[in-house]
Write a protein that holds these residues in place. Structure first.
Motif, PDB file in Angstrom:
ATOM      1  N   ARG A  14      60.421  50.341   7.326  1.00 28.37           N
ATOM      2  CA  ARG A  14      61.141  49.447   7.941  1.00 28.37           C
ATOM      3  C   ARG A  14      60.106  48.640   8.909  1.00 28.37           C
ATOM      4  N   THR A  15      59.232  49.342   9.434  1.00 27.61           N
ATOM      5  CA  THR A  15      57.883  48.778  10.376  1.00 27.61           C
ATOM      6  C   THR A  15      57.388  47.667   9.424  1.00 27.61           C
ATOM      7  N   ARG A  16      56.845  46.641  10.297  1.00 28.13           N
ATOM      8  CA  ARG A  16      56.006  45.601   9.856  1.00 28.13           C
ATOM      9  C   ARG A  16      54.644  45.287  10.598  1.00 28.13           C
ATOM     10  N   ARG A  17      54.826  45.236  12.008  1.00 27.78           N
ATOM     11  CA  ARG A  17      53.730  44.997  12.678  1.00 27.78           C
ATOM     12  C   ARG A  17      53.412  46.238  13.590  1.00 27.78           C
ATOM     13  N   ILE A  18      52.174  46.892  13.133  1.00 26.82           N
ATOM     14  CA  ILE A  18      51.676  47.750  14.176  1.00 26.82           C
ATOM     15  C   ILE A  18      50.504  47.542  14.748  1.00 26.82           C
ATOM     16  N   ALA A  19      50.432  48.101  16.111  1.00 24.60           N
ATOM     17  CA  ALA A  19      49.248  47.889  17.042  1.00 24.60           C
ATOM     18  C   ALA A  19      48.677  49.125  16.810  1.00 24.60           C
ATOM     19  N   VAL A  20      47.178  49.503  16.659  1.00 21.60           N
ATOM     20  CA  VAL A  20      46.741  50.749  16.566  1.00 21.60           C
ATOM     21  C   VAL A  20      45.753  50.895  17.730  1.00 21.60           C
ATOM     22  N   VAL A  21      46.210  51.399  18.887  1.00 25.17           N
ATOM     23  CA  VAL A  21      45.379  51.543  19.974  1.00 25.17           C
ATOM     24  C   VAL A  21      44.533  52.716  19.922  1.00 25.17           C
ATOM     25  N   GLY A  22      42.895  52.349  20.100  1.00 24.82           N
ATOM     26  CA  GLY A  22      41.980  53.204  19.864  1.00 24.82           C
ATOM     27  C   GLY A  22      41.358  53.105  18.676  1.00 24.82           C
ATOM     28  N   ALA A  23      41.658  52.117  18.015  1.00 24.72           N
ATOM     29  CA  ALA A  23      41.215  51.767  16.615  1.00 24.72           C
ATOM     30  C   ALA A  23      39.473  51.748  16.733  1.00 24.72           C
ATOM     31  N   SER A  24      38.927  52.172  15.727  1.00 20.62           N
ATOM     32  CA  SER A  24      37.333  52.213  15.987  1.00 20.62           C
ATOM     33  C   SER A  24      36.779  51.397  14.852  1.00 20.62           C
ATOM     34  N   ASP A  25      35.628  50.838  14.808  1.00 19.81           N
ATOM     35  CA  ASP A  25      34.879  50.188  13.715  1.00 19.81           C
ATOM     36  C   ASP A  25      34.040  51.234  13.267  1.00 19.81           C
ATOM     37  N   ARG A  26      34.088  52.320  13.599  1.00 17.46           N
ATOM     38  CA  ARG A  26      33.147  53.419  13.107  1.00 17.46           C
ATOM     39  C   ARG A  26      33.938  54.232  11.983  1.00 17.46           C
ATOM     40  N   PRO A  27      33.294  54.095  10.720  1.00 21.35           N
ATOM     41  CA  PRO A  27      34.109  54.462   9.591  1.00 21.35           C
ATOM     42  C   PRO A  27      34.204  56.035   9.537  1.00 21.35           C
ATOM     43  N   ASP A  28      33.538  56.794  10.314  1.00 19.73           N
ATOM     44  CA  ASP A  28      33.691  58.199  10.564  1.00 19.73           C
ATOM     45  C   ASP A  28      34.880  58.669  11.407  1.00 19.73           C
ATOM     46  N   ARG A  29      35.449  57.581  12.109  1.00 14.49           N
ATOM     47  CA  ARG A  29      36.464  58.084  12.765  1.00 14.49           C
ATOM     48  C   ARG A  29      37.865  58.040  12.353  1.00 14.49           C
ATOM     49  N   PRO A  30      38.628  58.873  12.717  1.00 18.38           N
ATOM     50  CA  PRO A  30      40.173  58.820  11.796  1.00 18.38           C
ATOM     51  C   PRO A  30      40.870  57.613  12.347  1.00 18.38           C
ATOM     52  N   SER A  31      40.730  57.013  13.603  1.00 16.58           N
ATOM     53  CA  SER A  31      41.467  56.039  13.638  1.00 16.58           C
ATOM     54  C   SER A  31      40.999  54.741  12.516  1.00 16.58           C
ATOM     55  N   HIS A  32      39.664  54.858  12.198  1.00 23.31           N
ATOM     56  CA  HIS A  32      39.086  53.737  11.310  1.00 23.31           C
ATOM     57  C   HIS A  32      40.018  54.060   9.802  1.00 23.31           C
ATOM     58  N   GLY A  33      40.073  55.206   9.396  1.00 21.48           N
ATOM     59  CA  GLY A  33      40.759  55.465   8.341  1.00 21.48           C
ATOM     60  C   GLY A  33      42.193  55.429   8.085  1.00 21.48           C
ATOM     61  N   VAL A  34      42.851  55.815   9.285  1.00 16.55           N
ATOM     62  CA  VAL A  34      44.336  55.311   9.244  1.00 16.55           C
ATOM     63  C   VAL A  34      44.554  53.955   9.334  1.00 16.55           C
ATOM     64  N   PHE A  35      43.687  53.223  10.220  1.00 12.09           N
ATOM     65  CA  PHE A  35      43.873  51.613  10.110  1.00 12.09           C
ATOM     66  C   PHE A  35      43.829  51.322   8.665  1.00 12.09           C
ATOM     67  N   GLY A  36      42.894  51.360   7.938  1.00 16.27           N
ATOM     68  CA  GLY A  36      42.835  50.904   6.658  1.00 16.27           C
ATOM     69  C   GLY A  36      43.948  51.150   5.961  1.00 16.27           C
ATOM     70  N   PHE A  37      44.223  52.712   5.953  1.00 14.70           N
ATOM     71  CA  PHE A  37      45.525  52.914   5.091  1.00 14.70           C
ATOM     72  C   PHE A  37      46.789  51.908   5.348  1.00 14.70           C
ATOM     73  N   LEU A  38      46.921  51.537   6.613  1.00 18.29           N
ATOM     74  CA  LEU A  38      47.862  50.949   7.313  1.00 18.29           C
ATOM     75  C   LEU A  38      48.015  49.446   6.468  1.00 18.29           C
ATOM     76  N   LEU A  39      46.771  48.912   6.683  1.00 23.89           N
ATOM     77  CA  LEU A  39      46.439  47.487   6.035  1.00 23.89           C
ATOM     78  C   LEU A  39      46.591  47.544   4.496  1.00 23.89           C
ATOM     79  N   ALA A  40      46.267  48.565   3.756  1.00 21.72           N
ATOM     80  CA  ALA A  40      46.448  48.806   2.243  1.00 21.72           C
ATOM     81  C   ALA A  40      48.016  48.973   1.908  1.00 21.72           C
ATOM     82  N   ARG A  41      48.716  49.411   2.777  1.00 22.99           N
ATOM     83  CA  ARG A  41      50.170  49.486   2.706  1.00 22.99           C
ATOM     84  C   ARG A  41      50.860  48.435   2.771  1.00 22.99           C
TER      85      ARG A  41
END
Length: 145
Positions: A14-41
Motif C-alpha cells: 500500500r505504500t507509494r512514496r518512500i524517503a530513503v535516508v542514508g541513500a548512497s550514490d555508491r553502487p557498492d553500498r546496500p542503500s544504493h541497491g535497496v533504493f534501485g529495488f524500490l524504484l524498480a518495484r
C-alpha cells in the motif's frame, strides 16, 4: 502467514512514496541497491542524504533533508542505530505513515515513540528480503503470481 508477515505485506503493497535516508550514490553500498529495488518495484522513492545532496542516486536527485521529501508514506532508514531515533522522530513529526529501520538498525525507544503516535514500525529488516520472502508481485499495484 503471521500477523507480522501480514503487516509487512500490507505495508509494502500500500505504500507509494518512500524517503530513503542514508541513500548512497555508491553502487557498492546496500542503500544504493535497496533504493534501485524500490524504484524498480514502482515506488516514488526519494534519496535523502545531506552529504550527497545535489548528486543523484539511480537517476533521482538527492535531497538534503527529510522535510524536503514530504509528504511521505514511509521513511526507510539507513543510519546507525544511535542516529535512527532522530530520523524516526522527524518522520513522525512530518506525518509519515510508517518507518522502516534496515537490517542492524535497532532503536526500541524510537520505535515505541513512533508506535505511540500511530506510525507503523518495521525494525531490523530489509524490504528487499521481505519482498522476496513474501513472494510479492514484480511491481506495486500488480497481483502476486
Amino acid at each position: 502467514m503471521t500477523d507480522e508477515d501480514a503487516t509487512i505485506r500490507d505495508l509494502l503493497l500500500r505504500t507509494r512514496r518512500i524517503a530513503v535516508v542514508g541513500a548512497s550514490d555508491r553502487p557498492d553500498r546496500p542503500s544504493h541497491g535497496v533504493f534501485g529495488f524500490l524504484l524498480a518495484r514502482g515506488y516514488d522513492a526519494v534519496p535523502v542524504n545531506p552529504v550527497r545532496a545535489g548528486r543523484t542516486v539511480q537517476g533521482q536527485p538527492v535531497l538534503a533533508g527529510l522535510a524536503e521529501a514530504a509528504p511521505l508514506d514511509m521513511v526507510d532508514v539507513f543510519r546507525r542505530s544511535s542516529e535512527a531515533g532522530a530520523v524516526v522522530d522527524e518522520a513522525v513529526r512530518l506525518g509519515a505513515k510508517s518507518v522502516w529501520l534496515q537490517l542492524g538498525v535497532v532503536d526500541e525507544d524510537a520505535a515505541a515513540r513512533a508506535r505511540a503516535a500511530g506510525v507503523t514500525v518495521v525494525m531490523d529488516r530489509c524490504p528487499v528480503i521481505e519482498w522476496r520472502r513474501l513472494g510479492l508481485p514484480p511491481r506495486i499495484g500488480q497481483q502476486a503470481p
